[in-house]
Design an enzyme around this catalytic site. Structure first.
Site, PDB file in Angstrom:
ATOM      1  N   HIS A  68       0.848  -1.203   0.000  1.00 10.53           N
ATOM      2  CA  HIS A  68       0.000   0.000   0.000  1.00 10.53           C
ATOM      3  C   HIS A  68       0.883   1.253   0.000  1.00 10.53           C
ATOM      4  CE1 HIS A  68      -3.532   2.415   1.699  1.00 10.53           C
ATOM      5  NE2 HIS A  68      -2.493   3.191   1.955  1.00 10.53           N
ATOM      6  N   GLU A  69       1.884   1.290   0.897  1.00 10.56           N
ATOM      7  CA  GLU A  69       2.771   2.453   0.989  1.00 10.56           C
ATOM      8  C   GLU A  69       3.690   2.562  -0.225  1.00 10.56           C
ATOM      9  OE1 GLU A  69       2.583   4.852   3.130  1.00 10.56           O
ATOM     10  OE2 GLU A  69       0.937   3.854   4.176  1.00 10.56           O
ATOM     11  N   HIS A  72       1.954   4.454  -2.980  1.00 10.65           N
ATOM     12  CA  HIS A  72       2.082   5.907  -2.780  1.00 10.65           C
ATOM     13  C   HIS A  72       3.447   6.386  -3.249  1.00 10.65           C
ATOM     14  CE1 HIS A  72      -1.601   6.522  -0.604  1.00 10.65           C
ATOM     15  NE2 HIS A  72      -1.255   5.755   0.412  1.00 10.65           N
ATOM     16  N   ASP A 170      -5.424   9.171   3.480  1.00  9.66           N
ATOM     17  CA  ASP A 170      -5.415   9.275   2.024  1.00  9.66           C
ATOM     18  C   ASP A 170      -6.657   9.970   1.478  1.00  9.66           C
ATOM     19  OD1 ASP A 170      -3.009   7.905   2.103  1.00  9.66           O
ATOM     20  OD2 ASP A 170      -3.972   5.949   1.904  1.00  9.66           O
TER      21      ASP A 170
END
Length: 364
Positions: A68-69, A72, A170
């Site tokens: 997930h990170e 980004h 987010d």
């Protein structure tokens, strides 16, 4: 960073584990081991299998948070943003970015990448689970397939939760990008932060009513995060287009490496500054601060010299550097001042006090 440890790198980004992650991982594993199906492995025998699957599920869950990170970070890097590191800690993961893209469309895409990645992981896991279970429903009792089910559901929850417009999460960043199309960046941040604080209060009240301590903790994290980012954004915008040479202290007072630490303490009280370059003739040897002095016991200070406690790895900037970049540098390095060097010579010193004074003057 002393409370975290590097475990590797992905795409050139250091991956770190915070001490709180090492505490929360066994808690998650234990929770999976004592909860019944379909969100736990209670009843699975032998116990070694139950706890092994629980630990595996917890590790895979945090691995998906890392992905997930990374989503980004990948988009941020494409927009020219430097990623200092990704740290996994108590509430998940955080990408430490040099700055957030100012263009609304870039911030929206970067902020959306993580939750969308979690949703994709969740849907894929559930589709894989369904493809095995549909022909043979009895497999739903197989704990191995249960791992896939739990990961699927947890990632869907993670994706949806992060899309809530609770800045600085987010969804809150997507909301700020929406506001930034219609107002200044500072006002957009203030509006998004207000919405985030409102969600935090609601979340805390809900957690208290249902008796779940996690919701107030997460609410506190969101509320403090929204306040801090609102304050830092205002500071960065205020310092834009200000050069270091315009606000630095030009009259630089230095000390000798042979000065005793005891004399240095008296010197600091006299000059009322907390940090000085260490010079031997025209040669820069290091920098010494009050923090360095605190590492020496008072009884040892008369015999100790500045050269024994000074920092030799000096962080410096150019007089033409932007003040906002120095603010970020000080924050990332956790330092209180930097030397200003031009053509090899010290021409000034810039401290947090100088930056704070500039912020106050520009805000009035």
């Amino acid at each position: 960073m002393k409370s975290s440890v590097k475990i590797g790198s992905v795409m050139g980004i250091p991956i770190r584990l915070h001490i709180t992650f090492l505490l929360i991982l066994p808690i998650f594993a234990y929770a999976f081991a004592i909860n019944p199906q379909p969100f736990g492995f209670e009843g699975v025998e032998p116990s070694i299998t139950r706890y092994s699957l629980s630990v595996l599920t917890a590790i895979l869950l945090f691995a998906s948070i890392l992905v997930h990170e990374l989503a980004h970070s990948y988009l941020a890097m494409r927009y020219g943003v430097k990623i200092e590191n990704i740290t996994l800690f108590l509430f998940g993961g955080v990408s430490s970015m040099e700055k957030i893209p100012r263009k609304p469309e870039q911030e929206a895409k970067m902020a959306s990448a993580g939750p969308l990645t979690s949703l994709v992981i969740g849907l894929v896991c559930l589709l894989v689970y369904g493809s095995f279970i549909s022909p043979n429903p009895m497999l739903s009792q197989n704990p191995v397939y249960l791992v896939i089910w739990i990961l699927g559901v947890m990632n869907l929850i993670l994706g949806i939760f992060n899309l809530l417009p609770a800045f600085p999460m987010d969804g809150g960043r997507v909301l700020r990008s929406f506001y930034a199309r219609r107002m200044s960046y500072v006002k957009a941040t203030q509006s998004a932060a207000s919405v985030g604080k409102f969600f935090a209060v609601l979340m805390a009240i809900f957690g208290i009513l249902v008796g779940n301590p996690w919701f107030p903790l997460i609410a506190l994290f969101i509320y403090v995060g929204a306040s801090e980012e609102e304050r830092s954004t205002r500071a960065e915008v205020t310092l834009e287009n200000i050069r270091v040479r315009d606000i630095m202290t030009r009259n630089v007072v230095s000390v000798s490496p042979s000065m005793s630490v005891d004399d240095l303490v008296k010197f600091m009280f006299e000059k009322k500054h907390m940090g000085y370059p260490v010079m031997e003739g025209d040669s820069l040897k290091g920098i010494v601060t009050f923090t360095d002095i605190q590492h020496i016991l008072p009884v040892d200070r008369p015999a100790a010299q500045v050269s024994d406690i000074m920092t030799r790895d000096v962080i410096s900037v150019s007089p033409d550097a932007q003040a906002v970049d120095v603010l970020r540098l000080m924050s990332s390095k956790n330092i209180g001042r930097v030397l200003v060097i031009d053509n090899g010579s010290i021409v000034g010193i810039l401290s947090r006090t100088d930056l704070v004074r500039t912020l106050k003057l520009r805000s009035e």
